[in-house]
Design an enzyme around this catalytic site. Structure first.
Site, short mmCIF file in Angstrom:
data_model
loop_
_atom_site.label_atom_id
_atom_site.label_comp_id
_atom_site.label_asym_id
_atom_site.label_seq_id
_atom_site.Cartn_x
_atom_site.Cartn_y
_atom_site.Cartn_z
N ASP A 31 0.85 -1.07 0.02
CA ASP A 31 0.10 0.02 0.04
C ASP A 31 0.85 1.17 0.12
OD1 ASP A 31 -3.27 0.44 0.90
OD2 ASP A 31 -1.85 2.26 1.12
N GLY A 94 -14.88 3.67 4.04
CA GLY A 94 -13.51 4.00 3.84
C GLY A 94 -12.97 3.30 2.61
N HIS A 101 -10.35 -5.21 -3.05
CA HIS A 101 -9.08 -5.49 -2.48
C HIS A 101 -8.96 -5.96 -1.07
CE1 HIS A 101 -10.04 -1.09 -2.27
NE2 HIS A 101 -9.35 -1.12 -1.08
#
Ligand code: AMP
Ligand code: ZN
Length: 115
Positions: A31, A94, A101
């Site tokens: 990330d 969010g 994912h």
């Protein structure tokens, strides 16, 4: 590939990412804004908006994403200390990239409930 999907562009190697795991049907990369020492995103190589849509359309692929997430956790050495797998669904929860994912988070204590 879905036009204008960030993660489809990572799959197509049009946008760079630090890839840590790949199978015929899944891709995993770090990330860009990590929330833990280990923070890897695992995605299917075909576009589905969220986990529910993926599981309804292609449950085998949903299983492949979970299997890949477990293999990432093993490779990252966070199984013994514990880790979290998160699928944010909807902007209110969010989700900012609407290509399903699985966040794999670990390497630090993770509180519960998450807040
Ligand atoms: P979510 O907010 O659940 O949709 O998660 C999307 C994640 O993608 C966020 O944690 C972002 O930090 C991450 N992200 C956005 N752009 C990139 C990128 N180019 N490479 C890696 N991760 C990214
Ligand atoms: Zn996509």
């Amino acid at each position: 590939m879905t036009t204008d999907c960030l993660f489809c562009k990572i799959i197509a190697r049009e946008i760079p990412a630090e890839i840590v795991h790949e199978t015929d049907s899944t891709l995993a990369f770090r990330d860009i804004n990590p929330q833990a020492p280990t923070h890897v995103v695992v995605i299917p190589k075909t576009h589905h908006a969220n986990a529910a849509a993926l599981a309804a359309t292609d449950p085998l692929l949903a299983g492949a994403v979970l299997r890949a997430a477990g293999e990432v956790a093993q490779a990252e050495g966070i199984v013994e200390s514990g880790y979290r797998q998160v699928f944010n669904t909807g902007a209110g929860a969010g989700q900012s990239v609407f290509h399903v994912h699985c966040h794999v988070l670990g390497g630090r204590p993770l509180s519960w409930p998450p807040g």
